[in-house]
Design an enzyme around this catalytic site. Structure first.
Site, PDB file in Angstrom:
ATOM      1  N   HIS A  19       0.923  -1.228  -0.089  1.00  0.00           N
ATOM      2  CA  HIS A  19       0.275   0.179   0.020  1.00  0.00           C
ATOM      3  C   HIS A  19       0.817   1.222   0.096  1.00  0.00           C
ATOM      4  CE1 HIS A  19      -2.924   2.860   1.295  1.00  0.00           C
ATOM      5  NE2 HIS A  19      -4.162   1.931   0.792  1.00  0.00           N
ATOM      6  N   ASP A  63      -8.240  -4.757   0.105  1.00  0.00           N
ATOM      7  CA  ASP A  63      -8.740  -5.346  -1.159  1.00  0.00           C
ATOM      8  C   ASP A  63      -8.357  -6.972  -0.959  1.00  0.00           C
ATOM      9  OD1 ASP A  63      -9.436  -3.307  -2.524  1.00  0.00           O
ATOM     10  OD2 ASP A  63      -7.618  -2.536  -2.719  1.00  0.00           O
TER      11      ASP A  63
HETATM   12  N1  ACO Z   1       3.931  -8.032  -4.847  1.00  0.00           N
HETATM   13  C1  ACO Z   1       5.314  -8.033  -4.930  1.00  0.00           C
HETATM   14  N2  ACO Z   1       6.147  -7.064  -4.709  1.00  0.00           N
HETATM   15  C2  ACO Z   1       5.596  -5.770  -4.551  1.00  0.00           C
HETATM   16  C3  ACO Z   1       4.300  -5.549  -4.278  1.00  0.00           C
HETATM   17  C4  ACO Z   1       3.464  -6.710  -4.446  1.00  0.00           C
HETATM   18  N3  ACO Z   1       1.924  -6.751  -4.423  1.00  0.00           N
HETATM   19  N4  ACO Z   1       3.941  -4.587  -3.944  1.00  0.00           N
HETATM   20  C5  ACO Z   1       5.390  -3.835  -3.788  1.00  0.00           C
HETATM   21  N5  ACO Z   1       6.167  -4.577  -4.228  1.00  0.00           N
HETATM   22  C6  ACO Z   1       7.745  -4.349  -4.159  1.00  0.00           C
HETATM   23  C7  ACO Z   1       7.916  -3.370  -5.451  1.00  0.00           C
HETATM   24  O1  ACO Z   1       8.395  -4.560  -6.471  1.00  0.00           O
HETATM   25  C8  ACO Z   1       9.201  -2.809  -5.033  1.00  0.00           C
HETATM   26  O2  ACO Z   1      10.456  -3.667  -4.677  1.00  0.00           O
HETATM   27  P1  ACO Z   1      11.879  -2.941  -5.158  1.00  0.00           P
HETATM   28  O3  ACO Z   1      12.230  -1.950  -3.890  1.00  0.00           O
HETATM   29  O4  ACO Z   1      12.672  -4.365  -4.875  1.00  0.00           O
HETATM   30  O5  ACO Z   1      11.944  -2.532  -6.579  1.00  0.00           O
HETATM   31  C9  ACO Z   1       8.850  -2.571  -3.336  1.00  0.00           C
HETATM   32  O6  ACO Z   1       7.911  -3.655  -3.078  1.00  0.00           O
HETATM   33  C10 ACO Z   1       8.168  -1.030  -3.266  1.00  0.00           C
HETATM   34  O7  ACO Z   1       7.054  -1.200  -4.113  1.00  0.00           O
HETATM   35  P2  ACO Z   1       6.372   0.230  -4.664  1.00  0.00           P
HETATM   36  O8  ACO Z   1       5.669  -0.213  -6.089  1.00  0.00           O
HETATM   37  O9  ACO Z   1       7.611   1.334  -4.850  1.00  0.00           O
HETATM   38  O10 ACO Z   1       5.455   0.641  -3.658  1.00  0.00           O
HETATM   39  P3  ACO Z   1       4.489   1.749  -3.548  1.00  0.00           P
HETATM   40  O11 ACO Z   1       4.029   2.274  -2.540  1.00  0.00           O
HETATM   41  O12 ACO Z   1       4.644   2.632  -4.865  1.00  0.00           O
HETATM   42  O13 ACO Z   1       3.030   0.984  -4.306  1.00  0.00           O
HETATM   43  C11 ACO Z   1       0.923  -0.394  -4.496  1.00  0.00           C
HETATM   44  C12 ACO Z   1       2.071   0.487  -3.495  1.00  0.00           C
HETATM   45  C13 ACO Z   1       0.773   0.168  -5.725  1.00  0.00           C
HETATM   46  C14 ACO Z   1      -0.245  -0.861  -3.743  1.00  0.00           C
HETATM   47  C15 ACO Z   1       1.814  -1.640  -4.644  1.00  0.00           C
HETATM   48  O14 ACO Z   1       2.384  -2.326  -3.370  1.00  0.00           O
HETATM   49  C16 ACO Z   1       1.279  -2.681  -5.389  1.00  0.00           C
HETATM   50  O15 ACO Z   1       1.175  -2.644  -6.556  1.00  0.00           O
HETATM   51  N6  ACO Z   1       0.077  -3.652  -4.725  1.00  0.00           N
HETATM   52  C17 ACO Z   1      -0.282  -4.440  -5.538  1.00  0.00           C
HETATM   53  C18 ACO Z   1      -1.817  -4.000  -6.107  1.00  0.00           C
HETATM   54  C19 ACO Z   1      -2.748  -3.686  -4.918  1.00  0.00           C
HETATM   55  O16 ACO Z   1      -3.090  -4.454  -4.249  1.00  0.00           O
HETATM   56  N7  ACO Z   1      -3.561  -2.537  -4.882  1.00  0.00           N
HETATM   57  C20 ACO Z   1      -4.408  -1.877  -4.000  1.00  0.00           C
HETATM   58  C21 ACO Z   1      -3.855  -0.876  -3.086  1.00  0.00           C
HETATM   59  S1  ACO Z   1      -5.212  -0.558  -1.838  1.00  0.00           S
HETATM   60  C22 ACO Z   1      -6.161   0.645  -2.496  1.00  0.00           C
HETATM   61  O17 ACO Z   1      -5.916   1.313  -3.335  1.00  0.00           O
HETATM   62  C23 ACO Z   1      -7.454   0.677  -1.829  1.00  0.00           C
END
Ligand code: ACO
Length: 428
Positions: free
Chosen positions: A306, A363
Site C-alpha cells: 500500500h 482489497d
Molecule cells: N507484490 C510483489 N512485490 C511488491 C508488491 C506486490 N504486491 N508491492 C510492492 N512490491 C515491491 C516492489 O516491486 C518494490 O520492490 P523493489 O524495492 O525491490 O523495487 C517494493 O515492493 C516497493 O514497491 P512500490 O511499487 O514502490 O510501492 P508503492 O508504495 O509505490 O506501491 C502499491 C503500492 C501500488 C499498492 C503496490 O504495493 C502494488 O502494486 N500492490 C499490488 C496492487 C494492490 O493491491 N493495489 C491495491 C492498493 S490498496 C487500494 O488502493 C485501496
C-alpha cells in the site's frame, strides 16, 4: 514564536511558515512561495503535498492506524452501523439517538428513484458497466433535485446527503438487475440500509431474499471500512470539482469516475481474478510467492502492499476476521479463501515481503467476502463507491464550509515549444 522553514535559492533566502498537525506532522506552508520568489514546487502525483487541512480521517501508515473523527476503526466492528458512521463523518461527532433516527428516516423517505430516472435504465445496454451507470445516474440526480444545486445551510446539506446515500444503493441494485435482465425490485421501507440493498439486489418477485445477520453485519463492515481514507484519488477528485463550487451530485459523480480506475477502486477485482487463476491453474501458493518476488516476472501479489500503509492495513485485519466469522457461521467453504490465507501466511514469513513492509491491504479479503454474499465481480467497485460516498460528502462539506477554500488550480513546469509561427496547411 512559531517555527519557520528557511529556503535558500541562488541569492534569495525566504522564511516559510510551518504548520503542525494533531499528530505532529509538519508541513511547510508554501502558499506565498510564488508571490515571494516567482518559483513553484514540483510534485507529480502530489505525494508530498498537503492540499488541505482536514479533521475527518487520520491515518498513520507506519503504525497501521486509521481513525474516523478520532475514533479507531476497530471500534466500529461490534454491531457495525454504516448509517451512524456516515453521520459521524459528515457532521463531525457521533449522532444522538434522535439524530440517527431522523437521518435514518430521511434515508427511507429518499430510497425511491424518480420514475423518469428509473426509465433511463431501460435504455442502457444490458452489458453497460455498473460504474458507468452509477456515475451517470448520480450526475443525473441533479436534473431531478435542482433545489439542491446550491446548499445554503446544514438542513439542505443533510437533505442532499440523505438523498445521495439512500439513492446510491437503489441505483447500484437497479444497474445490477438491468445487467441480468431481471425486473427491478423496489426498496422495502421496513428494512435497514444494508439488508435493503441486498433485498433489491437478490429478491425476485414473490420470493424475498432472506438476509442473515452475519451477512448484513459483514456488508455494514465493508461499507464502514471504505467510508473514508483521507485525500485519496477519488476524494481529491471530489474536492477538486467541489472547489469550483460544483454541486454535490456532480462532485460525487466525478468521485465515482476516479474510483472506477483499476489503480484505485478496482484492486479487489484483481485479487479475485488472481486467486481464480491460481485455483483454476492448480498453481501452488508457494510458486506464486516466488513469482511475485522475481523481478523478471511482472506478476505482483494483488492485495499486498500500500502506498500509505507500511504495516498491516487495519482494515485488512478486520476483514480477515470477518471472513472467518462469515464462512464459519454460513458453514461455507471457498477454495479461494484457503489460497488467500496460505498466501498471507507465506508472505508474512518471507524476508522479501518483510523487508519491503508489504502486508495485506483492504482489497485482499473484501472481494472474497463480497463473492460469498453472491455479488458479481463487476459490482465490487460499486460497493466500494456506496461505502465511500459519506466520506466524499464529508470532505465536500468540510471544503465548502471553509472560508479559505480556493479553486484548485495547480501550476505546471512547461516543457513544450518556445513561441513559433503558425504554418498554413499548404506549407506543412
Ligand atoms: N507484490 C510483489 N512485490 C511488491 C508488491 C506486490 N504486491 N508491492 C510492492 N512490491 C515491491 C516492489 O516491486 C518494490 O520492490 P523493489 O524495492 O525491490 O523495487 C517494493 O515492493 C516497493 O514497491 P512500490 O511499487 O514502490 O510501492 P508503492 O508504495 O509505490 O506501491 C502499491 C503500492 C501500488 C499498492 C503496490 O504495493 C502494488 O502494486 N500492490 C499490488 C496492487 C494492490 O493491491 N493495489 C491495491 C492498493 S490498496 C487500494 O488502493 C485501496
Amino acid at each position: 514564536m512559531s517555527e519557520k522553514a528557511v529556503l535558500t535559492f541562488r541569492d534569495k533566502k525566504i522564511e516559510l511558515p510551518v504548520l503542525v498537525g494533531t499528530d505532529g506532522e509538519v508541513a511547510i506552508d508554501i502558499t506565498k512561495l510564488r508571490d515571494q520568489t516567482g518559483m513553484i514546487t514540483f510534485d507529480p502525483g502530489l505525494g508530498n503535498t498537503g492540499a488541505c487541512s482536514s479533521s475527518i480521517t487520520y491515518i498513520d501508515g507506519d503504525k497501521g492506524i486509521l481513525r474516523y473523527r478520532g475514533i479507531p476503526i476497530e471500534q466500529f466492528t461490534n454491531h457495525p452501523n454504516f448509517v451512524e458512521v456516515a453521520w459521524l463523518l459528515i457532521f463531525g461527532r457521533l449522532p444522538k439517538r434522535d439524530e440517527l433516527k431522523a437521518f435514518s428516516e430521511q434515508l427511507t423517505e429518499n430510497e425511491l428513484l424518480h420514475e423518469g430516472l428509473k426509465h433511463q435504465f431501460q435504455h442502457l445496454p444490458v452489458d453497460a458497466p455498473p460504474m458507468a451507470i452509477l456515475s451517470a445516474t448520480l450526475s443525473n440526480l441533479a436534473c431531478y433535485h435542482q433545489g439542491f444545486l446550491a446548499l445554503e445551510d446544514t438542513e439542505a446539506l443533510t437533505a442532499a446527503a440523505a438523498r445521495l446515500i439512500s439513492k446510491v444503493r437503489t441505483i447500484a441494485a437497479f444497474s445490477y438487475r438491468r445487467s441480468r435482465g431481471w425486473p427491478i425490485i423496489y426498496p422495502d421501507p421496513k428494512m435497514r440500509y444494508c439488508a435493503n440493498f441486498l433485498h433489491m439486489m437478490f429478491s425476485i418477485p414473490f420470493q424475498q431474499y432472506i438476509v442473515t445477520p452475519e451477512v448484513e453485519d459483514a456488508l455494514n463492515l465493508i461499507f464502514i471500512l471504505h467510508a473514508d481514507h483521507e485525500q485519496n484519488c477519488s476524494t481529491s477528485t471530489v474536492r477538486t470539482v467541489g472547489s469550483a463550487k460544483a454541486n454535490l451530485f456532480a462532485s460525487c459523480a466525478a468521485g465515482v469516475s476516479a474510483l472506477w480506475g483499476p489503480l484505485h477502486g478496482g484492486a479487489n477485482v484483481e485479487v479475485i481474478q488472481m486467486l481464480e487463476r491460481i485455483h483454476a491453474g492448480g498453481l501452488s501458493p508457494e510458486s506464486c510467492i516466488e513469482a511475485a518476488k522475481d523481478k523478471a516476472n511482472p506478476f505482483r501479489l494483488s492485495g499486498f502492499g500500500h502506498r500509505v500503509y507500511k504495516n498491516y492495513d487495519p482494515r485488512a485485519k478486520i476483514l480477515h476476521e470477518c471472513c472467518d466469522r462469515v464462512f464459519s457461521s454460513l458453514n461455507r467453504q471457498d477454495p479461494l479463501l484457503d489460497i488467500a490465507r496460505k498466501l498471507e501466511e507465506l508472505a508474512l514469513q518471507d524476508s522479501y515481503f518483510i523487508d519491503r513492509k508489504l502486508y495485506p491491504n483492504v482489497d485482499f479479503y473484501s472481494g472474497i467476502l463480497l463473492r460469498a454474499m453472491g455479488l458479481p465481480t463487476n459490482m465490487f467497485t460499486v460497493c466500494f463507491a456506496i461505502g465511500r460516498l459519506p466520506g466524499w460528502i464529508a470532505q465536500w462539506k468540510e471544503q465548502h464550509d471553509d472560508p479559505s477554500t480556493r479553486i484548485t488550480r495547480p501550476r505546471q513546469v512547461y516543457t513544450g515549444n518556445d513561441a513559433i509561427d503558425y504554418v498554413p496547411m499548404e506549407q506543412r
